[in-house]
Design a protein around this motif. Structure first.
Motif, PDB file in Angstrom:
ATOM      1  N   SER B  10       0.790  -1.190   0.038  1.00 53.06           N
ATOM      2  CA  SER B  10       0.013   0.176   0.060  1.00 53.06           C
ATOM      3  C   SER B  10       0.883   1.305   0.107  1.00 53.06           C
ATOM      4  N   VAL B 106     -10.079  -9.587  -4.767  1.00 49.88           N
ATOM      5  CA  VAL B 106     -10.273  -9.369  -3.331  1.00 49.88           C
ATOM      6  C   VAL B 106      -9.735  -8.614  -2.747  1.00 49.88           C
ATOM      7  N   GLU B 107     -10.127  -7.441  -1.965  1.00 48.40           N
ATOM      8  CA  GLU B 107      -9.554  -6.366  -1.258  1.00 48.40           C
ATOM      9  C   GLU B 107      -8.864  -6.671  -0.090  1.00 48.40           C
ATOM     10  N   GLY B 108      -7.498  -6.566   0.135  1.00 47.84           N
ATOM     11  CA  GLY B 108      -6.661  -6.924   1.188  1.00 47.84           C
ATOM     12  C   GLY B 108      -5.961  -8.243   0.860  1.00 47.84           C
ATOM     13  N   SER B 109      -6.176  -9.034  -0.262  1.00 49.09           N
ATOM     14  CA  SER B 109      -5.533 -10.137  -0.587  1.00 49.09           C
ATOM     15  C   SER B 109      -3.911  -9.970  -0.828  1.00 49.09           C
ATOM     16  N   ARG B 111      -2.009  -8.088   0.800  1.00 55.04           N
ATOM     17  CA  ARG B 111      -1.455  -8.127   2.515  1.00 55.04           C
ATOM     18  C   ARG B 111      -1.348  -9.338   3.048  1.00 55.04           C
ATOM     19  N   LEU B 112      -2.661 -10.288   2.844  1.00 52.85           N
ATOM     20  CA  LEU B 112      -2.713 -11.438   3.431  1.00 52.85           C
ATOM     21  C   LEU B 112      -1.610 -12.482   2.705  1.00 52.85           C
ATOM     22  N   GLU B 115       1.902 -11.837   4.117  1.00 55.45           N
ATOM     23  CA  GLU B 115       1.704 -12.474   5.569  1.00 55.45           C
ATOM     24  C   GLU B 115       2.067 -14.078   5.405  1.00 55.45           C
ATOM     25  N   GLN B 130      -5.849  -0.921  -3.339  1.00 52.75           N
ATOM     26  CA  GLN B 130      -4.492  -0.275  -3.569  1.00 52.75           C
ATOM     27  C   GLN B 130      -3.847  -0.673  -4.705  1.00 52.75           C
TER      28      GLN B 130
END
Lengths: 151, 305
Positions: B10, B106-109, B111-112, B115, B130
């Motif tokens: 991001s 999918v939003e946040g994918s 970042r996941l 991790e 983003q």
């Protein structure tokens, strides 16, 4: 039984969570997962309170909540007090404070967020404590207190 | 400053100095490309939804510096169709590559994904959230055209409510004391959360529905598409779309130095008659994606400090 008053019994060691609004008392039990606990838990609701009119109270025998655990309930029970009891005496008393990061308590409102799509534990960064604006760690959507839904 | 093994998920994760370091590195690579810089490095390009430009730009950036690319551009052709999860797919790709570039609706994918794995991950777009490399190439274009990022008057035109490129660029430019002009119909205005953020940072902004009222003040105009599917009522769409089409009429209402950017693809919001004017820099902007992505790859892979 007439004339007798039943009070929630005192605990020798453990944690007392006081001044929880009666609307939120069961939610606090949920957040702390007290339904899965092996500790002795007593709970009262609609108890008289000078400050709040009516209040809820939880006593957990044999378990000392850490500050971090206690702060997790701050999102819904902002005015709650925590007392750590040792040998029937109050060893430490503090008010809950909203933590910097809220983990797996609140759902993300964004239906297209990865936490909703893949059953991932949620995480939020607290952006504004006063207005309780939080931002999803994953999809970055901002959420207001009014929109918050528990996991 | 070291970017080695960092994720780029991001634009919010990058400080002002980090942004400037990436842009500076992009300039060096563009001026002096080294076709062996990323030799023996492998990029996994995982595109869970089609995106021709971003995917080709990343792959070209990697290959032109001597790196190699594996991956997929069509999730239908992979085990995803058999129900493999995002988590498992990136864990698999980690074994075969030094860096992962991921696009997933999918939003946040992203970042996941970052991790899930130890190799660095670059977000090439996660739904409406983003697309940080787009923002960096937007910044690089502004820097190249204006010679600075500081104290510029930047206008944003079109769909400011849903446009993720706008949101990310607003966040990035807030490091540079930009005076921002948000020009949109009320129904597509920039979300309040971004305005709150600007207020907190003390950044000046103005909201306006009529482009010509503010166009003369602008150094940069960032145009976005108004997407038909955002409107429940097609009549509403027709009402708005014409208002935000720019053509030669604009030229009577601007500074001679105005530069017009657009993340592309455009539909009809910029008339082609503007393409050969000195104001139009949107095709250069797309080209700038290469040095910017090369800089990011070289920094993260530790080949440039």
């Amino acid at each position: 039984m007439k004339g007798k008053t039943f009070k929630i019994s005192a605990i020798k060691n453990g944690t007392v969570i006081d001044h929880v609004s009666t609307d939120h008392i069961f939610k606090v039990m949920d957040i702390l997962k007290l339904n899965e606990s092996n500790d002795v838990v007593t709970m009262g609701t609609n108890l008289e309170s000078k400050k709040m009119g009516k209040k809820g109270l939880i006593k957990i025998g044999g378990r000392y909540l850490t500050k971090q655990e206690a702060d997790m309930i701050a999102i819904i029970a902002t005015g709650a007090n925590i007392s750590i009891i040792k040998d029937y005496g109050v060893e430490n008393k503090f008010r809950v404070e909203i933590p910097d990061i809220i983990e797996n308590i609140v759902k993300c409102v964004n239906t297209n967020c990865v936490t909703n799509a893949y059953n991932v534990p949620t995480r939020f960064h607290v952006i504004n404590r006063k207005t309780l604006k939080i931002r999803c760690h994953y999809c970055e959507r901002m959420t207001d207190m009014s929109e918050i839904e528990m996991v | 400053m070291s970017f080695e093994k960092h994720d780029i998920i991001s634009i919010r994760d990058l400080s002002k100095n980090e942004i400037l370091h990436i842009l500076d590195t992009a300039k060096k690579i563009e001026d002096n490309p080294d076709s062996r810089l990323l030799e023996n490095k492998m990029m996994a390009s995982l595109f869970f939804e089609p995106s021709t430009r971003t995917r080709l730009s990343f792959e070209s950036a990697m290959r032109r510096l001597g790196g190699e690319v594996i991956g997929f551009a069509d999730p239908d052709a992979t085990s995803l169709k058999k129900g493999e999860t995002l988590w498992d797919t990136v864990k698999m790709a980690e074994n075969y590559s030094d860096i992962i570039v991921i696009r997933n609706p999918v939003e946040g994918s992203a970042r996941l994904a970052a991790e899930a794995v130890d190799v660095p991950v670059i977000n090439a777009g996660d739904g409406a959230n983003q697309h940080p490399t787009q923002t960096l190439l937007d910044l690089y274009t502004i820097l190249k055209e204006k010679g600075t990022l500081e104290n510029l008057n930047v206008g944003f035109l079109g769909d400011l409510n849903y446009g993720r490129t706008v949101h990310s660029l607003v966040v990035a430019l807030s490091h540079f004391n930009t005076n921002m002009f948000f020009i949109s119909p009320k129904a597509l205005k920039i979300p309040d959360s971004y305005l709150d953020e600007l207020k907190q940072k003390g950044i000046q902004y103005h909201e306006e529905e009529d482009l010509f009222k503010v166009s003369r003040e602008l150094d940069v105009l960032y145009v976005t598409r108004i997407q038909k599917e955002r409107f429940p009522d097609p009549l509403e769409y027709r009402k708005y779309v014409g208002v935000y089409i720019i053509d030669r009429k604009l030229l009577d209402h601007i500074k001679p130095e105005l530069r017009i950017l657009h993340p592309l693809p455009r539909v009809d919001e910029i008339h082609p008659e503007l393409d050969d004017t000195e104001h139009a820099v949107y095709f250069d902007q797309a080209k700038n994606g290469i040095p910017v992505r090369q800089a990011i790859l070289a920094l993260i892979l530790g080949r440039i400090k």
